[in-house]
Enzyme design. Structure first.
Site, mmCIF file in Angstrom:
data_model
loop_
_atom_site.group_PDB
_atom_site.id
_atom_site.type_symbol
_atom_site.label_atom_id
_atom_site.label_comp_id
_atom_site.label_asym_id
_atom_site.label_seq_id
_atom_site.Cartn_x
_atom_site.Cartn_y
_atom_site.Cartn_z
ATOM 1 N N ASP A 267 -10.576 2.368 -3.295
ATOM 2 C CA ASP A 267 -11.104 1.945 -2.055
ATOM 3 C C ASP A 267 -12.878 2.020 -2.242
ATOM 4 O O ASP A 267 -13.251 1.351 -1.230
ATOM 5 C CB ASP A 267 -10.765 2.886 -1.108
ATOM 6 C CG ASP A 267 -9.530 2.455 -0.211
ATOM 7 O OD1 ASP A 267 -9.107 1.275 -0.718
ATOM 8 O OD2 ASP A 267 -8.965 3.278 0.257
ATOM 9 N N ASP B 212 0.818 -1.217 0.011
ATOM 10 C CA ASP B 212 -0.057 0.090 0.172
ATOM 11 C C ASP B 212 0.943 1.396 0.095
ATOM 12 O O ASP B 212 2.088 0.939 0.356
ATOM 13 C CB ASP B 212 -1.176 0.058 1.129
ATOM 14 C CG ASP B 212 -2.101 0.625 1.018
ATOM 15 O OD1 ASP B 212 -2.298 1.476 0.141
ATOM 16 O OD2 ASP B 212 -3.234 0.279 1.746
HETATM 17 C C1 GLA Z 1 -5.765 1.994 2.245
HETATM 18 C C2 GLA Z 1 -6.266 0.821 1.131
HETATM 19 C C3 GLA Z 1 -7.002 -0.034 1.838
HETATM 20 C C4 GLA Z 1 -6.658 -0.514 3.249
HETATM 21 C C5 GLA Z 1 -6.332 0.626 4.116
HETATM 22 C C6 GLA Z 1 -5.415 -0.037 5.190
HETATM 23 O O1 GLA Z 1 -6.720 2.919 2.391
HETATM 24 O O2 GLA Z 1 -6.715 1.239 0.077
HETATM 25 O O3 GLA Z 1 -7.512 -1.152 1.081
HETATM 26 O O4 GLA Z 1 -5.804 -1.508 2.967
HETATM 27 O O5 GLA Z 1 -5.325 1.424 3.351
HETATM 28 O O6 GLA Z 1 -5.145 1.096 6.103
#
Ligand code: GLA
Length: 727
Positions: free
Chosen positions: A542, A472
């Site tokens: 997301d 990430d």
């Molecule tokens: C980001 C990612 C999510 C999740 C969060 C965790 O927003 O896009 O899928 O992994 O971080 O903090």
């Protein structure tokens, strides 16, 4: 042979599938663009120079022939009366910024050499054109790669200092491409968090239109992509010229309408806050631009990108391999989990066909929310006593592999790492750094910081049985400054960040070849070809709401294959939009790419479980289409009430059409017109228990007969029927 040099007229003919790219070395020794477009013969194309750029190229000293007052250079340089956007700007030892790059030679290579320290397409016959300024010995090597299989030309430039003094580049784009007219619409992909890669159109006009990022990342705001479309262009017709940069830091792409209706496209590393010092003998490699020409609209352009990225860019270890179907705990638990909860979740999906359990954020340091512990890549023992092992064992016992989340480029102020090494965080000593998502960023331009990241991440990976990693990246750079870069070179920061990122990716991703890495960036904010080189799939957004996903996935498919788009089924009401779409709709949209479930499966009813099992079985049957198929976009959710993706196997023996209707409408009997089938083949359509000719299906169309509700889908399969005669 794809690249030919005609000694007599000094024309270079570069030929890829369906395309020609032609330029020549003109009488005064400049590389002069003549043609790019649909494949044509190897003619003398000299006449094209008279319809050149319209840029007032003044007479060169010693050159009497006025006919050179207009020409289209293969690289625009400044100070010669060419007033278009220069492709580069160099400061010479005298302080002047002048340059005249003359042809000094060329090489034709059967295989493209790799770019040092940056991802790029592999293979392809390559022309390297050598240009140099006689006075300063500043030089540029222009790389052109073509492929027999794709209507693609890959371009990049290596800038070289062949002089005895230091030279400074203020701009170092990868390419420019002259256009014989400017009658194009411009398509770019814009967005924000949870709303990535939305299609945006503007007209090309006299002046410059640019898309860029100044964030040291490719970003959700604008993708490193642009397409020029002829006025009549749509999915299946008209001209579409795409440019996509294989790059993940601050970039710019510019399209310029010049005098007399001509045009030019250029771009590469953003020259905003950029400077690069070249000591004698040094060179700067620029990122590759992947240029596609389609005379059959956006659809053919997209399929060319999909093919060339699957065959020549994305990690061959995984690109065509069955992807894991995951259960990810993020939306199911957020930070609120412990060993028991995770084990319960693993048990709850046993037997459903899910093959990988992914433990997301919150397993390390003392992380209970997003304010702490980034950089501390050791297990949070109070939350997970005994480490990851008990969870991993339970996951294995329930028939799944185990995946883990990291955010390697980040550091929290509240972390062991920051206590020990506050200087590892990007920023200027003595000035408070800006936080974003309550975190700072690590200075990837520094070798010691990179070593720390590689060692700690690789340690966790080597100590545990991990088969999947979610990488990430949840914020963009601020406080652009590095203690590792000399004062007068701070403007190298953004590009050095990219080089640092590629270095840690090489050392983590490629040193763990059994692990599939999924990219992520606060959703899909770093979805670019360079990241795809390391991560065969990237979390697309997301935003997991099926309705919004139809647009996000449609926009993403403009240049990236569906096999690269990670898509999950999540709970309702959706956590981002509060909308409730039925389970079938959520799955049909999420099953268009590598898929999984991101919810708390301990809340599944028996009925849910049956449904999930059926969905996954069906998905597995169509997995080939996701990984290797051709995508035909059938309905555009940006333009109407419907979305439609048709995924067709390369041999056209099998296809799947996923249609979606946003709002229920009373007065429309909807027809969809599938694409990409063989008109002469007969296809069995199980959903209708009927066999029809490909031509009938495509030209007469089908009625989806959607259920009378909002946000519903309908899926059809087309299976080549070799036995049954058509009556
Ligand atoms: C980001 C990612 C999510 C999740 C969060 C965790 O927003 O896009 O899928 O992994 O971080 O903090």
């Amino acid at each position: 042979m794809a690249i030919i040099f005609n000694e007599e007229n000094r024309h270079f003919y570069l030929e890829g599938k369906d395309i020609s790219y032609i330029f020549r070395i003109n009488r005064i020794g400049f590389a002069e663009h003549l043609y790019f477009g649909r494949r044509i013969g190897r003619e003398n194309m000299e006449y094209m120079q008279s319809i050149g750029s319209g840029s007032a190229y003044v007479q060169m000293p010693g050159e009497r022939n006025q006919s050179y007052s207009y020409y289209n250079p293969e690289l625009c340089f400044y100070g010669t009366g060419d007033y278009r956007e220069p492709t580069f700007m160099v400061k010479n030892p005298l302080g002047d910024r002048l340059c005249r790059l003359h042809y000094t030679g060329h090489e034709i290579l059967s295989e493209k050499p790799k770019i040092k320290g940056m991802p790029s397409l592999s293979g392809g016959e390559t022309l390297v054109l050598h240009l140099e300024d006689e006075l300063t010995h500043f030089a540029a090597d222009l790389y052109y790669t073509v492929y027999d299989e794709y209507p693609v030309i890959a371009r990049r430039t290596v800038f070289k200092n062949n002089s005895d003094s230091e030279l400074v580049l203020d701009r170092a784009y990868s390419f420019n491409l002259s256009l014989s007219h400017s009658n194009y619409k411009i398509l770019s992909l814009q967005g924000s968090w949870g709303y990535e890669r939305q299609m945006q159109y503007t007209d090309m006009h006299r002046g410059v239109v640019s898309v860029d990022s100044k964030r040291c990342t490719s970003s959700a705001i604008l993708s490193p992509f642009m397409a020029l479309l002829s006025p009549d262009a749509d999915e299946d017709r008209g001209i579409a010229i795409g440019v996509n940069l294989v790059y993940s830091s601050s970039f710019v792409l510019k399209v310029e309408g010049t005098s007399e209706g001509k045009g030019n496209i250029c771009g590469g590393i953003n020259d905003f806050d950029f400077e690069w010092h070249l000591a004698p003998g040094e060179e700067l490699e620029t990122p590759e631009a992947v240029i596609v020409y389609s005379d059959e609209g956006l659809g053919k352009m997209s399929r060319a990108y999909h093919d060339v990225y699957r065959e020549k860019l994305i990690n061959p270890r995984f690109v065509k391999k069955q992807r894991p179907i995951v259960i990810n705990n993020w939306e199911g638990t957020y930070f609120n989990f412990n060993t028991e909860k995770l084990i319960e979740m693993a048990k709850a999906v046993k037997g459903l066909g899910i093959d990988t359990f992914v433990l997301d954020d919150g397993w390390f340091g003392h992380r209970d929310d997003d304010s702490t512990s980034l950089g501390d890549w050791f297990v949070y023992e109070e939350k997970l006593p005994g480490g990851l092992k008990p969870v991993i064992d339970a996951v294995h016992e329930n028939g799944m592999k185990f995946g883990l989340w990291f955010e390697p480029e980040m550091i929290s102020e509240d972390s062991e790492l920051f206590k020990k090494h506050p200087d590892y965080a990007i920023g200027v000593p003595g000035r408070d750094r800006c936080k974003s998502r309550r975190q700072f960023m690590l200075d990837l331009t520094r070798a010691d910081v990179r070593d720390y990241i590689v060692n700690t991440v690789n340690k966790i990976i080597s100590e545990n049985e991990i088969d999947y990693v979610k990488w990430d990246y949840n914020r963009n750079v601020t406080d652009n400054y590095s203690l590792g870069i000399p004062r007068d070179r701070q403007k190298e920061f953004a590009h050095r960040y990219a080089l640092g990122l590629y270095d840690i990716c090489e050392r983590i991703v490629n040193q763990n070849p059994h692990i599939i890495f999924e990219g992520c960036a606060g959703g899909g904010a770093r979805f670019d070809p360079a990241m795809l080189y390391y991560f065969p799939q990237i979390w697309t957004s997301d935003n997991t709401d099926a309705e919004e996903r139809t647009k996000i996935q449609y926009g993403t498919s403009i240049c990236y294959p569906v096999s690269a788009m990670s898509c999950h089924v999540s709970a309702v009401p959706n956590h981002q939009t509060r909308r409730s779409c039925e389970m079938r709709t959520r799955a049909d949209i999420a099953h268009l790419g590598p898929t999984g479930y991101e919810l708390d499966p301990t809340l599944f009813t028996d009925e849910d479980k049956e449904l999930v099992k059926t969905q996954i079985n069906a998905y597995k049957e169509d997995a080939e289409l996701v990984l290797c198929g051709d995508l035909y976009r059938v309905e555009n959710p940006f333009e109407g009430n419907y979305f439609g993706f048709m995924q067709v196997s390369k041999d056209k023996s099998r296809a799947k059409l996923t249609c979606y209707r946003r709002m229920n409408t009373k007065d429309e009997i909807k027809f969809v017109y599938p694409k990409g089938l063989d008109p002469d083949k007969r296809y069995y359509i199980p959903e209708r228990e009927q066999t029809l000719m490909g031509s009938t299906i495509m030209y007469a169309g089908l009625q989806p007969e959607f259920a009378p509700r909002d946000f519903v889908t309908k899926v059809f399969h087309f299976i080549e029927n070799l036995e049954q005669e058509i009556k």
